[in-house]
Write a protein that holds these residues in place. Structure first.
Motif, PDB file in Angstrom:
ATOM      1  N   GLU A 135       0.827  -1.208   0.000  1.00 28.05           N
ATOM      2  CA  GLU A 135       0.000   0.000   0.000  1.00 28.05           C
ATOM      3  C   GLU A 135       0.856   1.251   0.000  1.00 28.05           C
ATOM      4  OE1 GLU A 135      -1.734  -1.252   4.009  1.00 28.05           O
ATOM      5  OE2 GLU A 135      -1.613   0.943   4.207  1.00 28.05           O
ATOM      6  N   GLY A 136       0.196   2.393  -0.121  1.00 28.32           N
ATOM      7  CA  GLY A 136       0.890   3.671  -0.061  1.00 28.32           C
ATOM      8  C   GLY A 136       1.820   3.866  -1.245  1.00 28.32           C
ATOM      9  N   LEU A 137       3.011   4.391  -0.971  1.00 24.82           N
ATOM     10  CA  LEU A 137       3.943   4.754  -2.043  1.00 24.82           C
ATOM     11  C   LEU A 137       4.380   3.540  -2.871  1.00 24.82           C
ATOM     12  CD1 LEU A 137       5.481   7.025  -3.432  1.00 24.82           C
ATOM     13  CD2 LEU A 137       7.328   6.726  -1.776  1.00 24.82           C
ATOM     14  N   MET A 138       4.540   2.395  -2.194  1.00 22.14           N
ATOM     15  CA  MET A 138       4.934   1.181  -2.914  1.00 22.14           C
ATOM     16  C   MET A 138       3.849   0.789  -3.924  1.00 22.14           C
ATOM     17  SD  MET A 138       7.323  -1.066  -3.198  1.00 22.14           S
ATOM     18  CE  MET A 138       7.334  -2.469  -4.300  1.00 22.14           C
ATOM     19  N   ALA A 139       2.598   0.867  -3.494  1.00 29.66           N
ATOM     20  CA  ALA A 139       1.471   0.550  -4.384  1.00 29.66           C
ATOM     21  C   ALA A 139       1.455   1.534  -5.550  1.00 29.66           C
ATOM     22  CB  ALA A 139       0.159   0.613  -3.607  1.00 29.66           C
ATOM     23  N   ARG A 140       1.644   2.796  -5.241  1.00 27.91           N
ATOM     24  CA  ARG A 140       1.652   3.844  -6.269  1.00 27.91           C
ATOM     25  C   ARG A 140       2.757   3.597  -7.296  1.00 27.91           C
ATOM     26  NH1 ARG A 140      -0.408   8.589  -7.034  1.00 27.91           N
ATOM     27  NH2 ARG A 140      -1.548   8.408  -5.081  1.00 27.91           N
ATOM     28  N   ALA A 141       3.952   3.307  -6.809  1.00 32.00           N
ATOM     29  CA  ALA A 141       5.093   3.079  -7.705  1.00 32.00           C
ATOM     30  C   ALA A 141       4.835   1.859  -8.599  1.00 32.00           C
ATOM     31  CB  ALA A 141       6.366   2.893  -6.893  1.00 32.00           C
ATOM     32  N   LEU A 142       4.316   0.823  -7.986  1.00 30.90           N
ATOM     33  CA  LEU A 142       4.044  -0.402  -8.726  1.00 30.90           C
ATOM     34  C   LEU A 142       2.990  -0.165  -9.820  1.00 30.90           C
ATOM     35  CD1 LEU A 142       4.769  -3.382  -8.789  1.00 30.90           C
ATOM     36  CD2 LEU A 142       3.064  -3.771  -7.029  1.00 30.90           C
ATOM     37  N   LEU A 143       1.941   0.557  -9.482  1.00 29.57           N
ATOM     38  CA  LEU A 143       0.889   0.861 -10.463  1.00 29.57           C
ATOM     39  C   LEU A 143       1.438   1.743 -11.591  1.00 29.57           C
ATOM     40  CD1 LEU A 143      -2.033   1.445  -7.957  1.00 29.57           C
ATOM     41  CD2 LEU A 143      -1.956  -0.344  -9.695  1.00 29.57           C
ATOM     42  N   HIS A 144       2.317   2.670 -11.224  1.00 29.35           N
ATOM     43  CA  HIS A 144       2.954   3.546 -12.221  1.00 29.35           C
ATOM     44  C   HIS A 144       3.787   2.704 -13.198  1.00 29.35           C
ATOM     45  CE1 HIS A 144       5.175   7.439 -13.311  1.00 29.35           C
ATOM     46  NE2 HIS A 144       5.947   6.502 -13.822  1.00 29.35           N
ATOM     47  N   GLU A 145       4.550   1.753 -12.652  1.00 28.42           N
ATOM     48  CA  GLU A 145       5.404   0.915 -13.513  1.00 28.42           C
ATOM     49  C   GLU A 145       4.566  -0.034 -14.374  1.00 28.42           C
ATOM     50  OE1 GLU A 145       8.157   2.146 -13.804  1.00 28.42           O
ATOM     51  OE2 GLU A 145       8.103   3.234 -11.923  1.00 28.42           O
ATOM     52  N   CYS A 146       3.513  -0.604 -13.798  1.00 30.90           N
ATOM     53  CA  CYS A 146       2.660  -1.515 -14.579  1.00 30.90           C
ATOM     54  C   CYS A 146       1.962  -0.758 -15.701  1.00 30.90           C
ATOM     55  CB  CYS A 146       1.648  -2.217 -13.678  1.00 30.90           C
ATOM     56  SG  CYS A 146       2.416  -3.517 -12.691  1.00 30.90           S
ATOM     57  N   GLU A 147       1.653   0.496 -15.447  1.00 30.20           N
ATOM     58  CA  GLU A 147       1.059   1.350 -16.479  1.00 30.20           C
ATOM     59  C   GLU A 147       2.042   1.504 -17.657  1.00 30.20           C
ATOM     60  OE1 GLU A 147       0.316   5.616 -15.313  1.00 30.20           O
ATOM     61  OE2 GLU A 147      -1.724   4.916 -15.619  1.00 30.20           O
ATOM     62  N   HIS A 148       3.327   1.705 -17.329  1.00 30.62           N
ATOM     63  CA  HIS A 148       4.357   1.741 -18.385  1.00 30.62           C
ATOM     64  C   HIS A 148       4.345   0.437 -19.177  1.00 30.62           C
ATOM     65  CE1 HIS A 148       6.665   5.403 -17.827  1.00 30.62           C
ATOM     66  NE2 HIS A 148       6.877   5.169 -16.542  1.00 30.62           N
ATOM     67  N   LEU A 149       4.320  -0.683 -18.454  1.00 23.55           N
ATOM     68  CA  LEU A 149       4.409  -1.992 -19.110  1.00 23.55           C
ATOM     69  C   LEU A 149       3.190  -2.261 -19.995  1.00 23.55           C
ATOM     70  CD1 LEU A 149       5.895  -4.092 -16.160  1.00 23.55           C
ATOM     71  CD2 LEU A 149       7.115  -3.104 -18.110  1.00 23.55           C
ATOM     72  N   ASP A 150       2.066  -1.641 -19.644  1.00 23.48           N
ATOM     73  CA  ASP A 150       0.852  -1.774 -20.462  1.00 23.48           C
ATOM     74  C   ASP A 150       0.879  -0.832 -21.667  1.00 23.48           C
ATOM     75  OD1 ASP A 150      -0.165  -3.702 -18.773  1.00 23.48           O
ATOM     76  OD2 ASP A 150      -1.327  -2.287 -17.581  1.00 23.48           O
ATOM     77  N   GLY A 151       1.926  -0.021 -21.786  1.00 17.65           N
ATOM     78  CA  GLY A 151       2.060   0.873 -22.935  1.00 17.65           C
ATOM     79  C   GLY A 151       1.437   2.248 -22.739  1.00 17.65           C
TER      80      GLY A 151
END
Ligand code: NI
Length: 174
Positions: free
Chosen positions: A126-142
């Motif tokens: 949760e928190g910043l880790m969740a945010r960072a992970l979602l940001h990176e997965c968004e990159h991976l989704d293009g």
């Protein structure tokens, strides 16, 4: 290990979904090592493989940006399987130097991924880790974090980027 150049928006590799890794092998581990070195050098707290021009579904997060031992998380073929809550927070991105956006994201996430040995794991965070992970997965989704802001804001940022490209000041962190 080698530092790889960071790809800046609007490079097409950032706007294409990455391919899943079929076998986690030495090539994958070399990519991860290079990504880690590149991210620490920048410095940043997260990096997706397509940000170094590789269209593979691999990302890394280290909230300490390499300052603390044991903080590095590597995700091969990450898949967000559950989310909870919502929170707005400021984000930067190594592919958007000096751009900060306020983005609403889930507060808690559950992710399934493989580690560098190809072993599956599940992480709830949760928190910043969740945010960072979602940001990176968004990159991976293009996609990039630009997709989360209003059309007006998006147009404004794109205009600023165009100006900076023209002026020669749209350059990756050295
Ligand atoms: Ni980013």
């Amino acid at each position: 290990m080698a530092i790889r150049p960071i790809v800046l928006y609007p490079d097409p590799v950032l706007l294409r979904a990455t391919e899943p890794v079929e076998t986690v092998d030495d090539d994958t581990r070399e990519l991860v090592e290079d990504m880690v070195e590149t991210m620490y050098e920048a410095p940043g707290i997260g990096l997706a493989a397509n940000q170094v021009g590789v269209g593979k579904r691999v990302c890394i997060v280290d909230l300490s940006a390499g300052e603390e031992q044991g903080m590095l998380c590597v995700f091969v073929n990450p898949k967000i399987v559950a989310t909870e809550g919502i929170e707005a927070g400021e984000e930067g991105c190594l592919s958007f130097p000096d751009v900060t956006l306020v983005v609403k994201r889930a507060l808690k996430v559950t992710v399934e991924a493989l580690d560098v040995e190809g072993e599956p794991f599940t992480m709830e965070t949760e928190g910043l880790m969740a945010r960072a992970l979602l940001h990176e997965c968004e990159h991976l989704d293009g996609y990039t974090f630009l997709r989360n802001v209003s059309d007006l804001k998006k147009a404004l940022i794109k205009k600023q980027i165009k100006k900076r490209i023209k002026a020669g000041t749209w350059v990756a962190t050295e």
